[in-house]
Write a protein that holds these residues in place. Structure first.
Motif, PDB file in Angstrom:
ATOM      1  N   PRO A   4       0.808  -1.222   0.000  1.00 38.06           N
ATOM      2  CA  PRO A   4       0.000   0.000   0.000  1.00 38.06           C
ATOM      3  C   PRO A   4       0.843   1.274   0.000  1.00 38.06           C
ATOM      4  O   PRO A   4       0.431   2.285  -0.568  1.00 38.06           O
ATOM      5  CB  PRO A   4      -0.854  -0.095   1.257  1.00 38.06           C
ATOM      6  CG  PRO A   4      -0.426  -1.304   1.990  1.00 38.06           C
ATOM      7  CD  PRO A   4       0.518  -2.082   1.129  1.00 38.06           C
ATOM      8  N   ARG A   5       2.030   1.226   0.608  1.00 38.65           N
ATOM      9  CA  ARG A   5       2.914   2.413   0.577  1.00 38.65           C
ATOM     10  C   ARG A   5       3.365   2.689  -0.848  1.00 38.65           C
ATOM     11  O   ARG A   5       3.374   3.836  -1.293  1.00 38.65           O
ATOM     12  CB  ARG A   5       4.138   2.219   1.468  1.00 38.65           C
ATOM     13  CG  ARG A   5       3.870   2.127   2.938  1.00 38.65           C
ATOM     14  CD  ARG A   5       5.136   1.964   3.739  1.00 38.65           C
ATOM     15  NE  ARG A   5       5.975   0.915   3.174  1.00 38.65           N
ATOM     16  CZ  ARG A   5       7.282   0.780   3.386  1.00 38.65           C
ATOM     17  NH1 ARG A   5       7.918   1.624   4.163  1.00 38.65           N
ATOM     18  NH2 ARG A   5       7.962  -0.193   2.841  1.00 38.65           N
ATOM     19  N   PHE A   6       3.757   1.639  -1.562  1.00 37.48           N
ATOM     20  CA  PHE A   6       4.187   1.791  -2.955  1.00 37.48           C
ATOM     21  C   PHE A   6       3.049   2.391  -3.784  1.00 37.48           C
ATOM     22  O   PHE A   6       3.254   3.330  -4.549  1.00 37.48           O
ATOM     23  CB  PHE A   6       4.632   0.440  -3.530  1.00 37.48           C
ATOM     24  CG  PHE A   6       5.184   0.543  -4.916  1.00 37.48           C
ATOM     25  CD1 PHE A   6       6.539   0.731  -5.130  1.00 37.48           C
ATOM     26  CD2 PHE A   6       4.341   0.479  -6.023  1.00 37.48           C
ATOM     27  CE1 PHE A   6       7.058   0.838  -6.417  1.00 37.48           C
ATOM     28  CE2 PHE A   6       4.844   0.591  -7.308  1.00 37.48           C
ATOM     29  CZ  PHE A   6       6.207   0.770  -7.501  1.00 37.48           C
ATOM     30  N   GLY A  82      12.601   3.241   5.729  1.00 37.72           N
ATOM     31  CA  GLY A  82      11.754   3.265   6.905  1.00 37.72           C
ATOM     32  C   GLY A  82      10.313   3.514   6.518  1.00 37.72           C
ATOM     33  O   GLY A  82       9.969   3.620   5.341  1.00 37.72           O
ATOM     34  N   PRO A  83       9.449   3.653   7.500  1.00 43.10           N
ATOM     35  CA  PRO A  83       8.016   3.745   7.224  1.00 43.10           C
ATOM     36  C   PRO A  83       7.531   5.099   6.709  1.00 43.10           C
ATOM     37  O   PRO A  83       6.437   5.189   6.164  1.00 43.10           O
ATOM     38  CB  PRO A  83       7.375   3.423   8.572  1.00 43.10           C
ATOM     39  CG  PRO A  83       8.408   3.815   9.579  1.00 43.10           C
ATOM     40  CD  PRO A  83       9.735   3.545   8.930  1.00 43.10           C
ATOM     41  N   VAL A  84       8.332   6.165   6.848  1.00 37.63           N
ATOM     42  CA  VAL A  84       7.824   7.497   6.492  1.00 37.63           C
ATOM     43  C   VAL A  84       8.720   8.261   5.520  1.00 37.63           C
ATOM     44  O   VAL A  84       8.549   9.463   5.334  1.00 37.63           O
ATOM     45  CB  VAL A  84       7.582   8.353   7.760  1.00 37.63           C
ATOM     46  CG1 VAL A  84       6.479   7.751   8.620  1.00 37.63           C
ATOM     47  CG2 VAL A  84       8.859   8.535   8.550  1.00 37.63           C
ATOM     48  N   THR A  85       9.664   7.576   4.870  1.00 37.26           N
ATOM     49  CA  THR A  85      10.580   8.236   3.947  1.00 37.26           C
ATOM     50  C   THR A  85      10.728   7.387   2.697  1.00 37.26           C
ATOM     51  O   THR A  85      10.919   6.170   2.785  1.00 37.26           O
ATOM     52  CB  THR A  85      11.962   8.444   4.589  1.00 37.26           C
ATOM     53  OG1 THR A  85      11.789   9.114   5.833  1.00 37.26           O
ATOM     54  CG2 THR A  85      12.865   9.274   3.699  1.00 37.26           C
ATOM     55  N   LEU A 105      10.285  11.850  -0.694  1.00 36.53           N
ATOM     56  CA  LEU A 105       8.952  12.002  -0.129  1.00 36.53           C
ATOM     57  C   LEU A 105       8.973  11.651   1.352  1.00 36.53           C
ATOM     58  O   LEU A 105       9.743  10.786   1.785  1.00 36.53           O
ATOM     59  CB  LEU A 105       7.949  11.084  -0.829  1.00 36.53           C
ATOM     60  CG  LEU A 105       7.724  11.362  -2.315  1.00 36.53           C
ATOM     61  CD1 LEU A 105       8.608  10.488  -3.171  1.00 36.53           C
ATOM     62  CD2 LEU A 105       6.276  11.170  -2.686  1.00 36.53           C
ATOM     63  N   ILE A 106       8.115  12.328   2.091  1.00 35.80           N
ATOM     64  CA  ILE A 106       7.917  12.017   3.502  1.00 35.80           C
ATOM     65  C   ILE A 106       6.421  11.815   3.744  1.00 35.80           C
ATOM     66  O   ILE A 106       5.586  12.396   3.043  1.00 35.80           O
ATOM     67  CB  ILE A 106       8.482  13.117   4.430  1.00 35.80           C
ATOM     68  CG1 ILE A 106       7.874  14.496   4.109  1.00 35.80           C
ATOM     69  CG2 ILE A 106      10.007  13.162   4.330  1.00 35.80           C
ATOM     70  CD1 ILE A 106       8.293  15.596   5.082  1.00 35.80           C
ATOM     71  N   GLN A 113       4.167  13.249   0.730  1.00 32.58           N
ATOM     72  CA  GLN A 113       4.404  14.560   0.109  1.00 32.58           C
ATOM     73  C   GLN A 113       5.862  14.643  -0.349  1.00 32.58           C
ATOM     74  O   GLN A 113       6.759  14.151   0.336  1.00 32.58           O
ATOM     75  CB  GLN A 113       4.149  15.678   1.114  1.00 32.58           C
ATOM     76  CG  GLN A 113       2.734  15.709   1.658  1.00 32.58           C
ATOM     77  CD  GLN A 113       2.592  16.745   2.747  1.00 32.58           C
ATOM     78  OE1 GLN A 113       2.856  17.919   2.530  1.00 32.58           O
ATOM     79  NE2 GLN A 113       2.180  16.317   3.931  1.00 32.58           N
ATOM     80  N   ILE A 114       6.074  15.291  -1.485  1.00 33.15           N
ATOM     81  CA  ILE A 114       7.431  15.514  -1.982  1.00 33.15           C
ATOM     82  C   ILE A 114       8.060  16.636  -1.162  1.00 33.15           C
ATOM     83  O   ILE A 114       7.526  17.739  -1.108  1.00 33.15           O
ATOM     84  CB  ILE A 114       7.430  15.878  -3.474  1.00 33.15           C
ATOM     85  CG1 ILE A 114       6.819  14.749  -4.304  1.00 33.15           C
ATOM     86  CG2 ILE A 114       8.851  16.208  -3.950  1.00 33.15           C
ATOM     87  CD1 ILE A 114       6.519  15.136  -5.755  1.00 33.15           C
ATOM     88  N   ILE A 115       9.187  16.344  -0.524  1.00 30.90           N
ATOM     89  CA  ILE A 115       9.891  17.343   0.277  1.00 30.90           C
ATOM     90  C   ILE A 115      11.091  17.899  -0.479  1.00 30.90           C
ATOM     91  O   ILE A 115      11.575  18.989  -0.178  1.00 30.90           O
ATOM     92  CB  ILE A 115      10.288  16.791   1.666  1.00 30.90           C
ATOM     93  CG1 ILE A 115      10.758  17.904   2.608  1.00 30.90           C
ATOM     94  CG2 ILE A 115      11.332  15.700   1.553  1.00 30.90           C
ATOM     95  CD1 ILE A 115       9.713  18.902   3.014  1.00 30.90           C
TER      96      ILE A 115
END
Length: 140
Positions: A4-6, A82-85, A105-106, A113-115
């Motif tokens: 789901p992250r992908f 990791g889970p958020v990067t 992205l974070i 979102q693209i950082i």
């Protein structure tokens, strides 16, 4: 079974591509973090902008879609740290430029979102699909 992250990051990247194709800063505002960095060192001097500087540039240019052009795009890779990067490497051609974008992205405020957008481009100078490194204007 897909990750789901992908899938979530891929959806953000498609919105990014659509925003570039239509020069649509409303779409781009949904995918970029407000404090995101936009950087390119292909030409001298290097261009480093924040979103409040980048979005007006996009607003002022005619979109590829309005010129009847299609944006050639593809996701080369998405990697997670990791889970958020995440880091996505994508290619996008808004002729005559061919871009390679490294998008960091974070996951904040419940969404990806693209950082940071760091990119290189090559210019198709001959119009025959052969790319040459170039200096000059800013990207998509």
């Amino acid at each position: 079974m897909s990750d789901p992250r992908f899938d979530a990051v891929a959806a953000v990247l498609q919105e990014y591509f659509d925003g570039l194709c239509h020069s649509d800063t409303q779409r781009l505002r949904r995918v970029f973090h407000p404090q995101a960095v936009y950087a390119c060192a292909t030409a001298e001097p290097a261009v480093i902008l924040r979103m409040e500087e980048y979005f007006p540039i996009v607003d002022q240019r005619p979109s590829p879609a309005s010129r009847g052009e299609t944006v050639q795009e593809r996701i080369l890779s998405i990697e997670f740290a990791g889970p958020v990067t995440a880091l996505a490497k994508v290619e996008c051609a808004i002729l005559p430029k061919h871009f390679t974008d490294l998008l960091t992205l974070i996951h904040v405020d419940g969404r990806w979102q693209i950082i940071a957008k760091v990119f290189h481009y090559e210019l198709d100078r001959r119009g025959d699909g052969v790319n040459k490194s170039a200096s000059g204007a800013q990207s998509g």
